[in-house]
Design a protein around this motif. Sequence first.
Motif, mmCIF file in Angstrom:
data_model
loop_
_atom_site.group_PDB
_atom_site.id
_atom_site.type_symbol
_atom_site.label_atom_id
_atom_site.label_comp_id
_atom_site.label_asym_id
_atom_site.label_seq_id
_atom_site.Cartn_x
_atom_site.Cartn_y
_atom_site.Cartn_z
ATOM 1 N N TYR A 181 1.090 3.862 -2.062
ATOM 2 C CA TYR A 181 1.369 1.479 -2.374
ATOM 3 C C TYR A 181 2.036 1.763 -2.488
ATOM 4 N N LYS A 183 4.762 3.261 -3.660
ATOM 5 C CA LYS A 183 6.196 3.893 -3.071
ATOM 6 C C LYS A 183 6.494 2.412 -2.016
ATOM 7 N N LYS A 184 5.698 2.164 -1.221
ATOM 8 C CA LYS A 184 5.679 0.978 -0.166
ATOM 9 C C LYS A 184 6.608 -0.131 -1.293
ATOM 10 N N GLU A 187 9.785 -0.211 -2.650
ATOM 11 C CA GLU A 187 10.406 -0.133 -1.143
ATOM 12 C C GLU A 187 10.642 -2.293 -0.790
#
Length: 211
Positions: A181, A183-184, A187
């Motif tokens: 999560y 990581k998302k 981004e």
Amino acid sequence: MARNNHPEKTIQQILSISYRLFLEKGYEQTTIQDIINELGMSKGAIYHHFKSKEEILQAISDNGNYLNTSELFKDLDHLNALQKLKKIICNEFENLEKQQFNKGAISLAENPKFVSALLNGTMKYGVPVFQSLIEEGKKDGSISVEDSKSASEIILLLNNVWLCPMLGEVNEEDLERKILYLKKLTELMGIPFMDEEVVQAINSYLKSIFK
């Protein structure tokens, strides 16, 4: 009193012994006299460097959070800011000395003073380094985020509080979920630093200090 020609060594001795005593006896149960007895120093020698047990605790936290920027950026001149960020984060998560510090810190996590000291250290040392890299990335085009300071604070607080199992019991599945999560989220923020290598480094680090 004889002049101390190696004050840095004395400070490190005080911090090392104090940290061990905090882990063994608990922070509240450890007294300045306990530290004095263990070190074999005079009370004056301790108070010359630290005015209170709280100052010692803050210094221990600062020691764990301290980032040597000259070492951090060594041999990274050929990389863009995002690549530097990835490399630095991997190196920090693979740092065995920090792993040992954080493994010990688990037993102090229920002490609000210790947690506060860790968070203060993160804001003091981590945010400026992270922010400067984001600003560099905005210039070289590798990072796209408007508010570099807020982004730095959010990411580091999520890493050190929300992601860190010392502030709540989590299993391996929880860790995987949180890492993915984060990581998302990074981004979406325009700071896509959590590639496969970084994710693996974070995973290995968390598993190593909480096994």
